[in-house]
Design a protein around this motif. Structure first.
Motif, PDB file in Angstrom:
ATOM      1  N   TYR A  65      -1.591  13.659   6.196  1.00 26.56           N
ATOM      2  CA  TYR A  65      -0.806  12.547   5.665  1.00 26.56           C
ATOM      3  C   TYR A  65      -1.705  11.369   5.291  1.00 26.56           C
TER       4      TYR A  65
ATOM      5  N   ALA B 183      -4.010  12.111   2.359  1.00 24.31           N
ATOM      6  CA  ALA B 183      -3.231  12.017   1.122  1.00 24.31           C
ATOM      7  C   ALA B 183      -2.920  10.563   0.780  1.00 24.31           C
TER       8      ALA B 183
ATOM      9  N   ASN C 159      -3.706   8.836  -2.589  1.00 22.61           N
ATOM     10  CA  ASN C 159      -2.602   8.165  -3.263  1.00 22.61           C
ATOM     11  C   ASN C 159      -2.997   6.745  -3.672  1.00 22.61           C
TER      12      ASN C 159
ATOM     13  N   ARG D 127       4.166  13.255   0.228  1.00 22.75           N
ATOM     14  CA  ARG D 127       3.713  12.822   1.559  1.00 22.75           C
ATOM     15  C   ARG D 127       4.888  12.496   2.461  1.00 22.75           C
TER      16      ARG D 127
END
Length: 82
Positions: free
Chosen positions: A18, A21, A25, A44
């Protein structure tokens, strides 16, 4: 059935994914690549939500341990990621 340590490890791995990512992101948002950034953002949130929902169906202790793993993964990933 998984042990308590297993749920904690699942949370640690999920938290690591998470927050990795999240780093990716953030890079996409700063690069002004809106489409993939929004898609990754939704993936996510949906992925972590689905995992926590699945562990909640197994009981309170698996949910709490998985959430603790996600919580503990944050400082680790903040140190590891550039």
């Amino acid at each position: 059935m998984m042990s308590n340590v297993g749920f904690l490890l699942v949370g640690l791995v999920a938290g690591g994914i998470y927050f990795a990512a999240l780093r990716w992101n953030t890079t996409l948002y700063f690069a002004r690549v809106s489409g993939p950034a929004i898609g990754l953002h939704l993936a996510r949130l949906a992925g972590l939500g689905a995992l926590l929902m699945a562990t909640a169906l197994l009981g309170a202790m698996p949910l709490l341990l998985c959430a603790l793993g996600v919580f503990l993964a944050r400082p680790v990933m903040m140190r590891l990621l550039p």
